[in-house]
Write an enzyme that holds these catalytic residues in place. Sequence first.
Site, PDB file in Angstrom:
ATOM      1  N   LYS A   1      34.841  24.529   4.168  1.00 23.07           N
ATOM      2  CA  LYS A   1      34.941  23.171   4.227  1.00 23.07           C
ATOM      3  C   LYS A   1      36.131  22.935   5.224  1.00 23.07           C
ATOM      4  O   LYS A   1      37.121  23.327   4.784  1.00 23.07           O
ATOM      5  CB  LYS A   1      34.850  22.708   2.908  1.00 23.07           C
ATOM      6  CG  LYS A   1      34.876  21.106   2.977  1.00 23.07           C
ATOM      7  CD  LYS A   1      35.604  20.183   1.801  1.00 23.07           C
ATOM      8  CE  LYS A   1      36.996  20.115   2.343  1.00 23.07           C
ATOM      9  NZ  LYS A   1      37.833  19.531   1.400  1.00 23.07           N
TER      10      LYS A   1
ATOM     11  N   ARG B   1      30.339  23.160   5.589  1.00 24.67           N
ATOM     12  CA  ARG B   1      30.498  21.564   5.117  1.00 24.67           C
ATOM     13  C   ARG B   1      31.222  20.862   6.510  1.00 24.67           C
ATOM     14  O   ARG B   1      31.824  21.619   7.329  1.00 24.67           O
ATOM     15  CB  ARG B   1      31.122  21.449   3.806  1.00 24.67           C
ATOM     16  CG  ARG B   1      30.083  22.018   2.616  1.00 24.67           C
ATOM     17  CD  ARG B   1      30.965  22.126   1.438  1.00 24.67           C
ATOM     18  NE  ARG B   1      31.551  20.784   1.068  1.00 24.67           N
ATOM     19  CZ  ARG B   1      32.475  20.573   0.218  1.00 24.67           C
ATOM     20  NH1 ARG B   1      32.785  21.699  -0.523  1.00 24.67           N
ATOM     21  NH2 ARG B   1      32.977  19.358  -0.196  1.00 24.67           N
TER      22      ARG B   1
ATOM     23  N   ASN C   1      -5.584  -2.236  18.468  1.00 24.32           N
ATOM     24  CA  ASN C   1      -4.586  -2.778  18.766  1.00 24.32           C
ATOM     25  C   ASN C   1      -3.244  -1.986  18.189  1.00 24.32           C
ATOM     26  O   ASN C   1      -3.124  -1.729  16.993  1.00 24.32           O
ATOM     27  CB  ASN C   1      -4.532  -4.148  18.085  1.00 24.32           C
ATOM     28  CG  ASN C   1      -3.248  -4.790  18.136  1.00 24.32           C
ATOM     29  OD1 ASN C   1      -2.418  -4.609  18.823  1.00 24.32           O
ATOM     30  ND2 ASN C   1      -3.231  -5.860  17.154  1.00 24.32           N
TER      31      ASN C   1
ATOM     32  N   ARG D   1       0.817  -1.262   0.120  1.00 27.11           N
ATOM     33  CA  ARG D   1      -0.030  -0.125  -0.133  1.00 27.11           C
ATOM     34  C   ARG D   1       0.709   1.344   0.036  1.00 27.11           C
ATOM     35  O   ARG D   1       0.594   2.321  -0.288  1.00 27.11           O
ATOM     36  CB  ARG D   1      -0.809   0.055   1.277  1.00 27.11           C
ATOM     37  CG  ARG D   1      -2.037  -0.991   1.025  1.00 27.11           C
ATOM     38  CD  ARG D   1      -2.804  -1.429   2.559  1.00 27.11           C
ATOM     39  NE  ARG D   1      -1.870  -2.247   3.327  1.00 27.11           N
ATOM     40  CZ  ARG D   1      -1.998  -2.397   4.533  1.00 27.11           C
ATOM     41  NH1 ARG D   1      -3.213  -2.210   5.234  1.00 27.11           N
ATOM     42  NH2 ARG D   1      -1.334  -3.276   5.437  1.00 27.11           N
TER      43      ARG D   1
ATOM     44  N   TYR E   1      42.777  22.063  -3.871  1.00 25.21           N
ATOM     45  CA  TYR E   1      42.887  20.656  -4.779  1.00 25.21           C
ATOM     46  C   TYR E   1      43.629  20.782  -5.933  1.00 25.21           C
ATOM     47  O   TYR E   1      43.023  21.677  -7.044  1.00 25.21           O
ATOM     48  CB  TYR E   1      41.590  20.348  -4.934  1.00 25.21           C
ATOM     49  CG  TYR E   1      41.252  19.036  -5.598  1.00 25.21           C
ATOM     50  CD1 TYR E   1      41.666  17.896  -5.251  1.00 25.21           C
ATOM     51  CD2 TYR E   1      40.269  18.855  -6.639  1.00 25.21           C
ATOM     52  CE1 TYR E   1      41.506  16.508  -5.739  1.00 25.21           C
ATOM     53  CE2 TYR E   1      40.025  17.638  -7.415  1.00 25.21           C
ATOM     54  CZ  TYR E   1      40.598  16.412  -6.789  1.00 25.21           C
ATOM     55  OH  TYR E   1      40.411  15.181  -7.352  1.00 25.21           O
TER      56      TYR E   1
ATOM     57  N   ASP F   1       6.261  -0.709  11.756  1.00 27.56           N
ATOM     58  CA  ASP F   1       5.865   0.654  11.204  1.00 27.56           C
ATOM     59  C   ASP F   1       4.776   1.351  11.942  1.00 27.56           C
ATOM     60  O   ASP F   1       4.035   1.975  11.513  1.00 27.56           O
ATOM     61  CB  ASP F   1       4.888  -0.206   9.921  1.00 27.56           C
ATOM     62  CG  ASP F   1       3.854  -0.985  10.352  1.00 27.56           C
ATOM     63  OD1 ASP F   1       3.762  -1.261  11.421  1.00 27.56           O
ATOM     64  OD2 ASP F   1       2.984  -1.026   9.507  1.00 27.56           O
TER      65      ASP F   1
HETATM   66  C1  UD1 Z   1      -1.258  -5.019  12.389  1.00 25.85           C
HETATM   67  C2  UD1 Z   1      -2.307  -5.798  13.583  1.00 25.85           C
HETATM   68  C3  UD1 Z   1      -3.319  -4.714  13.962  1.00 25.85           C
HETATM   69  C4  UD1 Z   1      -3.042  -3.707  14.443  1.00 25.85           C
HETATM   70  C5  UD1 Z   1      -1.938  -2.939  13.454  1.00 25.85           C
HETATM   71  C6  UD1 Z   1      -1.220  -1.905  14.181  1.00 25.85           C
HETATM   72  C7  UD1 Z   1      -2.163  -8.174  12.987  1.00 25.85           C
HETATM   73  C8  UD1 Z   1      -2.747  -9.210  12.220  1.00 25.85           C
HETATM   74  N1  UD1 Z   1      -2.534  -7.189  12.699  1.00 25.85           N
HETATM   75  O1  UD1 Z   1      -2.212  -4.752  11.158  1.00 25.85           O
HETATM   76  O2  UD1 Z   1      -4.280  -5.621  14.793  1.00 25.85           O
HETATM   77  O3  UD1 Z   1      -3.797  -2.762  14.838  1.00 25.85           O
HETATM   78  O4  UD1 Z   1      -0.892  -3.941  12.939  1.00 25.85           O
HETATM   79  O5  UD1 Z   1      -0.348  -1.018  13.202  1.00 25.85           O
HETATM   80  O6  UD1 Z   1      -1.219  -8.434  13.220  1.00 25.85           O
HETATM   81  N2  UD1 Z   1       5.044  -8.048   8.913  1.00 25.85           N
HETATM   82  C9  UD1 Z   1       6.018  -9.058   8.476  1.00 25.85           C
HETATM   83  N3  UD1 Z   1       5.857  -9.990   8.097  1.00 25.85           N
HETATM   84  C10 UD1 Z   1       4.446 -10.233   7.467  1.00 25.85           C
HETATM   85  C11 UD1 Z   1       3.422  -9.274   7.652  1.00 25.85           C
HETATM   86  C12 UD1 Z   1       3.643  -8.235   8.418  1.00 25.85           C
HETATM   87  O7  UD1 Z   1       7.002  -8.766   9.145  1.00 25.85           O
HETATM   88  O8  UD1 Z   1       4.162 -11.577   6.822  1.00 25.85           O
HETATM   89  C13 UD1 Z   1       5.257  -6.745   9.801  1.00 25.85           C
HETATM   90  C14 UD1 Z   1       5.285  -5.350   8.869  1.00 25.85           C
HETATM   91  O9  UD1 Z   1       6.593  -5.193   8.133  1.00 25.85           O
HETATM   92  C15 UD1 Z   1       5.147  -4.589   9.806  1.00 25.85           C
HETATM   93  C16 UD1 Z   1       4.180  -5.374  10.822  1.00 25.85           C
HETATM   94  O10 UD1 Z   1       4.475  -6.537  10.833  1.00 25.85           O
HETATM   95  O11 UD1 Z   1       5.931  -3.933  10.429  1.00 25.85           O
HETATM   96  C17 UD1 Z   1       2.603  -5.232  11.038  1.00 25.85           C
HETATM   97  O12 UD1 Z   1       2.182  -5.560   9.690  1.00 25.85           O
HETATM   98  P1  UD1 Z   1       1.089  -5.003   8.752  1.00 25.85           P
HETATM   99  O13 UD1 Z   1       0.777  -5.761   7.515  1.00 25.85           O
HETATM  100  O14 UD1 Z   1       1.241  -3.335   8.768  1.00 25.85           O
HETATM  101  O15 UD1 Z   1      -0.200  -5.364   9.721  1.00 25.85           O
HETATM  102  P2  UD1 Z   1      -1.592  -4.239  10.013  1.00 25.85           P
HETATM  103  O16 UD1 Z   1      -2.273  -4.532   8.873  1.00 25.85           O
HETATM  104  O17 UD1 Z   1      -1.174  -2.849  10.028  1.00 25.85           O
HETATM  105 CA    CA Z   2       0.616  -1.686   9.691  1.00 28.60          CA
END
Ligand code: UD1
Ligand code: CA
Length: 457
Positions: free
Chosen positions: A350, A332, A170, A15, A386, A104
């Site tokens: 610099k 610099r 969450n 996204r 230089y 994230d």
């Molecule tokens: C997730 C939560 C949601 C919460 C939200 C908060 C789940 C199922 N849902 O949703 O309840 O409100 O975070 O921000 O957990 N990631 C991986 N591997 C994967 C998928 C994701 O490492 O296979 C990591 C992503 O890089 C990210 C984090 O996990 O940093 C969260 O994943 P993301 O897909 O953003 O979850 P949300 O849909 O935001």
């Molecule tokens: Ca997320």
Amino acid sequence: MKTGCIILAGGAGKRMKSERPKVLCEVLKKPMIGWVLDAAEAFGFDTTGVVTGFRRELTEEYVASRGGNISLFFQPEQKGTGDAVKQAVELIKSVDRVCVLCGDAPFIDEETLRGAFKYHEENHAKATVISAEISCPAGYGRIIRDGGIFKAIREQKDCSPEELEICEVNSGAYWFDSGALLDALPRLTDNNAGGEFYLTDCVEIIGENSPVCAYKSKREQIVLGANSRKALLELNETARLMVIDKLLDDGVSFISTDGIIISPEVKIGCDTTILPNTVILGKTVIGKSCEIGANSHIENCVIGDNVVLNNVQAYSATVENNVKIGPFAQLRPGTIIRRGVKIGDFVEIKNSDIGENTAVAHLTYLGDSDVGRGVNFGCGCVTANYDGINKYRTEIGSHAFIGCNTNLIAPVKIGENATTAAGSTITKEVPPNSLAVERGQMKVIENWQKNFERKKK
Ligand code: UD1
Ligand code: CA
């Protein structure tokens, strides 16, 4: 009791429409995962790991660039947050309590992690989800309670219309008892609307036999995450105002906050005013009673008290007290500007040390130079540092007077109190107290214009 932290950073972030891992998208010029790592570092876990996935090499490179002892785990396919945590089983086994964080969601902080840990222990919970109430819950997992008692986390896609109205969401941050998490992970299924292994389901699975709870934070920004560029822009704006708010409490003034972007690590003293369109980044420290801006970019600099920087770009430079720079000047890396120096328009400096009360008023380049005290540079001086292969230093003694349009061909030394005549190209050492003139003799040809006119006819 040993505590561990797992930061989830494997997602591609479709996204976000980026070719890089989503967690490297920046908030105030710092990758989101950098904010999360800072919070983990402040908490002081016994061990911290990052789960990478999509373009792992970029995330690994960033984690390595920060230093510190961070373990790396790899999730080959992005099958959901539960699947991501499974990759870090070795870390879970090595500790008693595990904190899982989303790479994230940058605003999670030490205070919330401590509050939730205390709550988890006091309630003898096996899993504690960190939540907060926000006005726009769309996109987040909802916290389902029954008579106030926490029941489950329901993903947006799986919510009923009534559940969609719930504003407690969450944060994606949790505390788990290691044993309970290890038991629950193999029981996850991808039997849901997203077709993924949800970590959120672990909380429900653990809840079947053991106490689980939700720790509701009063700081709503801790839940904010970014899945899209629009959300990222909103996070940047939230962070920008958070930093400015804290600086106001520290006694920093803003006439308007338009275009002002300041990194959270920046420290600024009281009675300093920041003017519009000023960007201050990195580990910059600014003293008291300064005026910074308008239109300035300051990165990783140390600035003293009573300093005026007007339309200045400065990178990894040190500026002592009572200095005035600008407009349109650039410092610099490796530059030290000593007390009382004045630097005017279109000056670039610099890797140089400019001594106390020296004036570099206009149109001048000083590179790799050591300049003494009270030196005066006329307009348009250049250190030619230089030769196309190597760089050399220029040394200028205190109270020297460098005439307008002087070229100093390095390596070269100008003695104390020496003067260079305007327009000179200096290639040899100039002794103290002397005048160096390096110009052709001026000839005057009388009546030249008259002769020229006659020839034309
Ligand atoms: C997730 C939560 C949601 C919460 C939200 C908060 C789940 C199922 N849902 O949703 O309840 O409100 O975070 O921000 O957990 N990631 C991986 N591997 C994967 C998928 C994701 O490492 O296979 C990591 C992503 O890089 C990210 C984090 O996990 O940093 C969260 O994943 P993301 O897909 O953003 O979850 P949300 O849909 O935001
Ligand atoms: Ca997320």
